[in-house]
Design a protein around this motif. Structure first.
Motif, short mmCIF file in Angstrom:
data_model
loop_
_atom_site.label_atom_id
_atom_site.label_comp_id
_atom_site.label_asym_id
_atom_site.label_seq_id
_atom_site.Cartn_x
_atom_site.Cartn_y
_atom_site.Cartn_z
N ALA A 12 0.83 -1.21 0.00
CA ALA A 12 0.00 0.00 0.00
C ALA A 12 0.87 1.26 0.00
O ALA A 12 0.48 2.28 -0.60
N GLU A 31 11.24 3.36 4.53
CA GLU A 31 11.06 1.91 4.65
C GLU A 31 12.20 1.33 5.49
O GLU A 31 13.35 1.66 5.27
N ARG A 45 6.98 -13.27 4.52
CA ARG A 45 5.59 -13.08 4.11
C ARG A 45 5.30 -13.89 2.86
O ARG A 45 6.20 -14.43 2.25
N ALA A 50 -3.12 -13.37 -4.26
CA ALA A 50 -4.18 -13.30 -5.26
C ALA A 50 -4.67 -11.85 -5.35
O ALA A 50 -5.06 -11.27 -4.34
N ARG A 105 4.75 -11.11 -4.84
CA ARG A 105 4.80 -9.95 -3.95
C ARG A 105 6.00 -9.05 -4.27
O ARG A 105 5.88 -7.83 -4.34
N CYS A 130 11.09 3.43 11.42
CA CYS A 130 10.37 4.38 12.28
C CYS A 130 10.27 3.79 13.69
O CYS A 130 9.88 2.64 13.85
N ASP A 300 -2.83 -2.65 6.20
CA ASP A 300 -2.77 -3.53 7.37
C ASP A 300 -2.54 -2.76 8.66
O ASP A 300 -2.92 -3.23 9.73
N GLY A 312 -6.61 -8.99 1.78
CA GLY A 312 -5.85 -8.01 2.59
C GLY A 312 -5.22 -6.92 1.73
O GLY A 312 -5.40 -5.72 1.98
N MET A 313 -4.48 -7.33 0.71
CA MET A 313 -3.85 -6.36 -0.17
C MET A 313 -4.90 -5.62 -1.00
O MET A 313 -4.80 -4.40 -1.19
C1 FAD Z 1 0.23 -15.81 4.16
C2 FAD Z 1 -0.45 -14.59 3.63
C3 FAD Z 1 -1.11 -14.64 2.42
C4 FAD Z 1 -1.75 -13.52 1.92
N1 FAD Z 1 -2.41 -13.62 0.72
C5 FAD Z 1 -3.08 -12.55 0.26
C6 FAD Z 1 -3.78 -12.64 -0.98
O1 FAD Z 1 -3.79 -13.68 -1.64
N2 FAD Z 1 -4.44 -11.53 -1.43
C7 FAD Z 1 -4.46 -10.37 -0.72
O2 FAD Z 1 -5.10 -9.41 -1.17
N3 FAD Z 1 -3.80 -10.27 0.45
C8 FAD Z 1 -3.12 -11.31 0.95
N4 FAD Z 1 -2.43 -11.22 2.13
C9 FAD Z 1 -2.49 -9.95 2.88
C10 FAD Z 1 -1.46 -8.95 2.37
O3 FAD Z 1 -0.17 -9.50 2.45
C11 FAD Z 1 -1.51 -7.68 3.19
O4 FAD Z 1 -2.83 -7.28 3.40
C12 FAD Z 1 -0.76 -6.55 2.48
O5 FAD Z 1 0.60 -6.87 2.38
C13 FAD Z 1 -0.95 -5.23 3.22
O6 FAD Z 1 -0.17 -4.23 2.64
P1 FAD Z 1 0.45 -3.08 3.53
O7 FAD Z 1 1.23 -2.22 2.60
O8 FAD Z 1 -0.60 -2.48 4.37
O9 FAD Z 1 1.44 -3.81 4.54
P2 FAD Z 1 2.79 -4.58 4.19
O10 FAD Z 1 2.73 -5.17 2.84
O11 FAD Z 1 3.05 -5.46 5.36
O12 FAD Z 1 3.88 -3.42 4.15
C14 FAD Z 1 4.33 -2.76 5.30
C15 FAD Z 1 5.70 -2.19 5.01
O13 FAD Z 1 6.09 -1.37 6.11
C16 FAD Z 1 7.43 -1.65 6.45
N5 FAD Z 1 7.58 -1.33 7.87
C17 FAD Z 1 7.04 -1.99 8.93
N6 FAD Z 1 7.38 -1.38 10.08
C18 FAD Z 1 8.13 -0.31 9.74
C19 FAD Z 1 8.80 0.70 10.50
N7 FAD Z 1 8.74 0.71 11.83
N8 FAD Z 1 9.49 1.67 9.83
C20 FAD Z 1 9.55 1.65 8.47
N9 FAD Z 1 8.97 0.70 7.71
C21 FAD Z 1 8.26 -0.26 8.32
C22 FAD Z 1 7.58 -3.14 6.15
O14 FAD Z 1 8.93 -3.50 6.00
C23 FAD Z 1 6.77 -3.26 4.87
O15 FAD Z 1 7.56 -3.00 3.74
C24 FAD Z 1 -1.74 -12.31 2.65
C25 FAD Z 1 -1.07 -12.25 3.87
C26 FAD Z 1 -0.44 -13.37 4.35
C27 FAD Z 1 0.29 -13.28 5.68
#
Ligand code: FAD
Length: 442
Positions: A12, A31, A45, A50, A105, A130, A300, A312-313
């Motif tokens: 995201a 990041e 991860r 999907a 991913r 952070c 998330d 989730g994504m």
């Molecule tokens: C096993 C599994 C399967 C999944 N399959 C699917 C699927 O098929 N389809 C789907 O839609 N979703 C799926 N998901 C969910 C999906 O992975 C998440 O919903 C999605 O990655 C959320 O995106 P995000 O950017 O919010 O968080 P994230 O992708 O987790 O990104 C967060 C980022 O923040 C960074 N970060 C964290 N803390 C800090 C900090 N303190 N300072 C700086 N950077 C930081 C991390 O390194 C990371 O790069 C799955 C999840 C899992 C666990």
């Protein structure tokens, strides 16, 4: 223009940076990990995910859907693997063109970061973790290899995933901040089915494979190189669980008993099982998602859901679309934009969290049954005869952008009508049968 400090360049984070960059805001994206283009970013991860209608729509809005989906593999339905080795394919929708897509991913993350970096006003800083956010001054405190630094903007946006540092600062500093986290008793482990000869796929390529075993399951999604990434969802504790299956012999015995058709396709099973981490599955709900016009949560960080609806994504990407719309609607009032975004998304995030937990039971248990396949056939038949009127829940969630909460509510009403009608029909048939039988018996 306003300056946004974004924490987290995961899925995201990259997309939101691109949206804000296009709006000509100054964007600094921090990041904690290294640049994904320099090596492994997956970090335990899921390797592939999907992506479906909501996620694709979000990518289309910024003009990168075709680029992102170039190597994605369409999955047209569920391929159920019984213990006997029998296979059953159930399409996802009555329209065979409707499919979900397996996407890597790491590649998607890179595409998103590069899309953001096309805007000269977007700056990405890797290896910045952070540690804290000062909400009043919209200042992030970050750790780097060269010491601590701060980043101040008009607003800080936490796109830093389920264990968000930005959310932790909000939890600490906002009175009555609501927070709830709930872990499943199941964890997950990723395993591999390597490619066949010349990069071919050893199982049906265009399907999501499921080995449903009642209280646990394994799934597999295809990758472009011919491999499949399998994920075993299994209890952490119990007489047969991750905790008790420790030796190679235990692992081999468990897989031979439960997934006999997969074992010959998994030559690295024992190494994968030993070496790959066991992840946990958490649902996180919190409120509010913003503080004045200073801080906001997306993806998330605001609402982690378990992965069983594959949303989730997709939901995190939908957040970016809605937040962008709200900022557009109130260009002079960011506080209102943040508040409206929360108003619009919160009930939907809660709905998909509930649906995702419900779908775990459906996937691991019900998909194996004849009744499930009959229900899917009935769903598809009703969808075909009542186009636009009857939409199965899976279709609404996966192949439309109907808000999740509306989809959940509508499905409940549809089920009540359809099953009510079927019940009434069954009673009528029995009554007619009894009537006929009495007439003939006279
Ligand atoms: C096993 C599994 C399967 C999944 N399959 C699917 C699927 O098929 N389809 C789907 O839609 N979703 C799926 N998901 C969910 C999906 O992975 C998440 O919903 C999605 O990655 C959320 O995106 P995000 O950017 O919010 O968080 P994230 O992708 O987790 O990104 C967060 C980022 O923040 C960074 N970060 C964290 N803390 C800090 C900090 N303190 N300072 C700086 N950077 C930081 C991390 O390194 C990371 O790069 C799955 C999840 C899992 C666990």
């Amino acid at each position: 223009m306003e300056k946004f400090v974004l924490i987290g360049s995961g899925l995201a984070g990259g997309l939101l940076a691109a949206y804000l960059g296009r709006r000509e805001h100054e964007v600094d994206l921090y990041e904690r990990r290294a640049d994904p283009r320099e090596g492994n970013i997956v970090g335990g991860r899921s390797i592939n995910l999907a992506i479906s209608t909501r996620g694709i729509h979000a990518l289309e809005q910024i003009g990168i859907a075709a680029e992102a989906l170039e190597h994605a593999i369409p999955m047209r339905g569920r391929m159920i693997h019984e213990k006997s080795g029998a296979l059953h394919f159930t399409p996802y929708d009555v329209d065979p063109k409707k499919c979900i897509n397996s996407i890597g991913r790491a590649a998607l993350n890179t595409t998103l970061i590069e899309a953001a970096q096309r805007y000269p006003n977007v700056h990405v800083h890797f290896n910045h973790k952070c540690t804290d956010v000062d909400l009043e001054s919209a200042t992030a405190h970050l750790e780097t290899a060269n010491g601590a630094v701060t980043a101040q903007g008009d607003a800080v946006i936490g796109v830093d995933g389920a264990f968000s540092a930005v959310r932790k600062s909000m939890q600490r500093d906002i009175a009555n901040f609501q927070y709830d986290e709930s872990y499943l008793a199941h964890g997950y482990k990723e395993l591999t089915i390597p490619p066949g000869p010349n990069g071919t796929w050893k199982m049906e390529k265009n399907a999501l494979h499921i080995w449903p075993r009642k209280s646990f399951m394994m799934i597999a999604l295809p990758n472009p190189d011919g491999s499949f990434t399998c994920t075993l969802f299994w209890e952490f504790e119990g007489s047969r669980s991750f905790a008790t299956t420790t030796t190679d012999d235990d692992v081999r015995r468990f897989f031979d008993e439960e997934f006999p058709d997969a074992v010959p396709l998994m030559p690295t099973l024992l190494d994968d099982f030993r070496d790959n981490p066991t992840g946990s599955l958490v649902t996180i709900r919190c409120a509010p998602w913003s503080y004045l016009d200073k801080v906001c949560l997306v993806g998330d960080a605001a609402h982690a859901v378990v992965p069983f609806y594959g949303q989730g994504m997709n939901a995190a990407f939908e957040d970016c679309v809605v937040l962008n719309e709200c900022l557009q609607r109130y260009p002079e009032n960011r506080e209102r934009a943040f508040a409206d975004y929360f108003e619009c998304r919160k009930e939907n995030a809660d709905a998909i969290a509930d649906l995702a937990i419900g779908n775990f039971i459906e996937m691991r248990d019900k998909t194996a049954s004849r009744a499930f396949r009959a229900k899917k056939k009935l769903d598809h038949a009703l969808e075909a005869v009542l186009p636009g009127i009857y939409l199965p829940l899976y279709t609404m969630v996966t192949f439309t952008r109907i808000p999740y909460a509306v989809a959940k509510h509508r499905a409940r009403i549809q089920n009540a009508i359809v099953y009510g009608a079927l019940g009434a029909l069954a009673i009528a048939v029995v009554a007619v049968g009894i009537g006929l039988w009495r007439m003939l018996a006279r």
